[in-house]
Design a protein around this motif. Structure first.
Motif, PDB file in Angstrom:
ATOM      1  N   UNK A  79      36.785  45.443  28.974  1.00 53.98           N
ATOM      2  CA  UNK A  79      35.533  45.214  30.194  1.00 53.98           C
ATOM      3  C   UNK A  79      35.831  44.587  31.371  1.00 53.98           C
ATOM      4  N   UNK A  80      37.001  43.576  31.240  1.00 53.83           N
ATOM      5  CA  UNK A  80      37.666  42.907  32.470  1.00 53.83           C
ATOM      6  C   UNK A  80      38.178  43.829  33.486  1.00 53.83           C
ATOM      7  N   UNK A  81      38.993  44.856  32.884  1.00 57.40           N
ATOM      8  CA  UNK A  81      39.726  45.847  33.643  1.00 57.40           C
ATOM      9  C   UNK A  81      38.417  46.744  34.607  1.00 57.40           C
ATOM     10  N   UNK A  82      37.540  47.157  33.780  1.00 53.94           N
ATOM     11  CA  UNK A  82      36.579  48.068  34.220  1.00 53.94           C
ATOM     12  C   UNK A  82      35.732  47.287  35.338  1.00 53.94           C
ATOM     13  N   UNK A  83      35.388  46.001  35.159  1.00 55.39           N
ATOM     14  CA  UNK A  83      34.610  45.261  35.971  1.00 55.39           C
ATOM     15  C   UNK A  83      35.330  44.885  37.347  1.00 55.39           C
ATOM     16  N   UNK A  84      36.593  44.701  37.059  1.00 56.63           N
ATOM     17  CA  UNK A  84      37.279  44.288  38.492  1.00 56.63           C
ATOM     18  C   UNK A  84      37.729  45.708  39.075  1.00 56.63           C
ATOM     19  N   UNK A  85      37.858  46.711  38.567  1.00 56.57           N
ATOM     20  CA  UNK A  85      37.947  47.735  39.380  1.00 56.57           C
ATOM     21  C   UNK A  85      36.473  48.237  40.209  1.00 56.57           C
ATOM     22  N   UNK A  86      35.444  48.072  39.479  1.00 55.44           N
ATOM     23  CA  UNK A  86      34.246  48.302  39.975  1.00 55.44           C
ATOM     24  C   UNK A  86      33.981  47.156  41.251  1.00 55.44           C
ATOM     25  N   UNK A  87      34.322  46.122  41.032  1.00 52.07           N
ATOM     26  CA  UNK A  87      34.224  44.827  42.116  1.00 52.07           C
ATOM     27  C   UNK A  87      35.154  45.417  43.457  1.00 52.07           C
ATOM     28  N   UNK A  88      36.050  45.739  42.897  1.00 55.50           N
ATOM     29  CA  UNK A  88      37.224  46.163  44.023  1.00 55.50           C
ATOM     30  C   UNK A  88      36.631  47.503  44.906  1.00 55.50           C
ATOM     31  N   UNK A  89      36.040  48.484  44.138  1.00 51.29           N
ATOM     32  CA  UNK A  89      35.653  49.540  44.947  1.00 51.29           C
ATOM     33  C   UNK A  89      34.430  48.959  45.716  1.00 51.29           C
ATOM     34  N   UNK A  90      33.581  48.349  45.284  1.00 59.34           N
ATOM     35  CA  UNK A  90      32.550  47.829  45.979  1.00 59.34           C
ATOM     36  C   UNK A  90      32.955  46.931  47.216  1.00 59.34           C
ATOM     37  N   UNK A  91      33.986  46.057  47.147  1.00 58.31           N
ATOM     38  CA  UNK A  91      34.484  45.171  47.931  1.00 58.31           C
ATOM     39  C   UNK A  91      35.071  46.259  49.031  1.00 58.31           C
ATOM     40  N   UNK A  92      35.811  47.131  48.794  1.00 56.02           N
ATOM     41  CA  UNK A  92      36.511  48.069  49.754  1.00 56.02           C
ATOM     42  C   UNK A  92      35.600  48.504  50.663  1.00 56.02           C
ATOM     43  N   UNK A  93      34.252  49.112  50.111  1.00 54.11           N
ATOM     44  CA  UNK A  93      33.448  49.791  51.052  1.00 54.11           C
ATOM     45  C   UNK A  93      32.674  48.736  51.891  1.00 54.11           C
TER      46      UNK A  93
END
Length: 360
Positions: A325-339
């Motif tokens: 779960x940590x990897x999934x949520x970190x990736x989602x947070x990174x995508x949102x942060x980039x945009x």
């Protein structure tokens, strides 16, 4: 003999910036060193977990060593994260929409490219039509893909784009209506704005999903995604209206009076004199609203739409990928942060280009 040369100017470049901002006094230098050491102490374990000890290549959880992050989970489910449940044979249509969107954004963002007015007009009018026919299909020989098969990043960008493009003009009209001298128009706009600002977005999505179909004829099929888009546009247009109204109040009354003295009508005064100045002043507020809208797209999960975050959460329920779960949520947070960070930086560029704030 080698001719003499001018000594290097240490006030410029990276060294000059460091001396002027971080080491200009002994106290600031000490604070900089202590802060850098503290950040290194805090970030080094995260860097080890995320990069140095992470696993990147593989197709199953057996490829993960367990010492660092298992980005194999992201790579193995990357297509579903981007396309959701969109048919694999038709995903080229999504790629074409993404490519067209990237070209339009780059064309409008790069100052030296010509014909920005026509490109902007196509982005507002032509691109939504092209994207609709490509993604939905059912015409021009394209297979129909129902919106229930949409998901992942493409659904997040669809909701955010439609919400942003729709909420801004509606918000401008509401802001003008709230300042109108006609009591009926002003009263309607005030009630509309205060109603939508007084309810949470989750409630709006529930009402759009459950209650809105009750107000349309039974013969009319109201798509669930369309209901969510209508609710999001109306909700954020109320916030946008207050942002724009703040810019309108900042414009001196003499601007409109001078335009009226030149014989301009109401809409001419608003479109040519008042609104350009008002919108320039509230660029930070407008972009802040856009960023909040983009982040709130994850709330559509509650009405059964699987956006980026929902697709990742659904992948975590797979028995083959339990515990990541940590990897999934970190990736989602990174995508949102980039945009969101990209929108923020572009708004700062627009502010500098337009000299927002009437700086000298």
């Amino acid at each position: 003999m080698i001719p003499e040369r001018r000594a290097p100017d240490l006030r410029r470049g990276a060294v000059g910036w460091l001396r002027a901002n971080l080491f200009n006094t002994p106290l600031n230098g000490a604070v900089t060193v202590v802060t850098a050491a503290l950040l290194a102490w805090l970030l080094w374990p995260a860097l080890q977990w995320a990069v140095l000890q992470a696993d990147w290549i593989g197709n199953s959880r057996e490829a993960c060593s367990g010492e660092g992050a298992c980005w194999v989970f992201i790579s193995a489910r990357f297509e579903s994260i981007v396309y959701g449940f969109y048919p694999e044979a038709e995903r080229w249509r999504v790629d074409l929409v993404f490519l067209l969107m990237a070209v339009l954004v780059a064309w409008l963002a790069i100052p030296r490219l010509p014909a920005k007015r026509w490109v902007g007009l196509f982005a507002l009018v032509g691109f939504p039509m092209v994207a609709f026919f490509l993604l939905v299909g059912g015409s021009f020989g394209l297979e129909h893909v129902p919106t229930r098969d949409w998901g992942g990043l493409m659904l997040t960008l669809t909701i955010a784009t439609v919400g942003i493009v729709g909420s801004l003009p509606i918000g401008v009209v509401l802001a003008l209506g709230r300042r109108s001298k006609m009591p009926l128009v002003r009263g309607f706009c005030v009630v509309f704005i205060e109603f939508w600002r007084g309810v949470p977005l989750i409630t709006v999505l529930f009402m759009a999903s459950v209650m809105l179909p009750l107000f349309v004829p039974t013969q009319v099929e109201f798509d669930k995604l369309l209901r969510a888009l209508v609710g999001i546009m109306l909700f954020w247009s109320a916030y946008m209206a207050e942002v724009v109204r703040g810019g309108l109040q900042a414009i001196p009354r003499g601007q409109e009076e001078a335009a009226k003295a030149l014989g301009m009508g109401y809409w001419q005064r608003m479109a040519l004199i008042v609104l350009p100045q008002a919108l320039k002043l509230v660029i930070p507020g407008i972009v802040n609203t856009f960023i909040a809208l983009f982040k709130d797209t994850s709330l559509v999960l509650i009405i059964g739409l699987f956006d980026l975050l929902a697709i990742i959460r659904a992948g975590l329920t797979d028995s083959d990928w339990l515990g990541f779960a940590t990897e999934g949520y970190v990736f989602a947070a990174l995508v949102f942060w980039v945009f969101c960070f990209s929108m923020s930086r572009y708004s700062q560029y627009i502010e500098r280009r337009l000299h927002t704030g009437h700086r000298n």
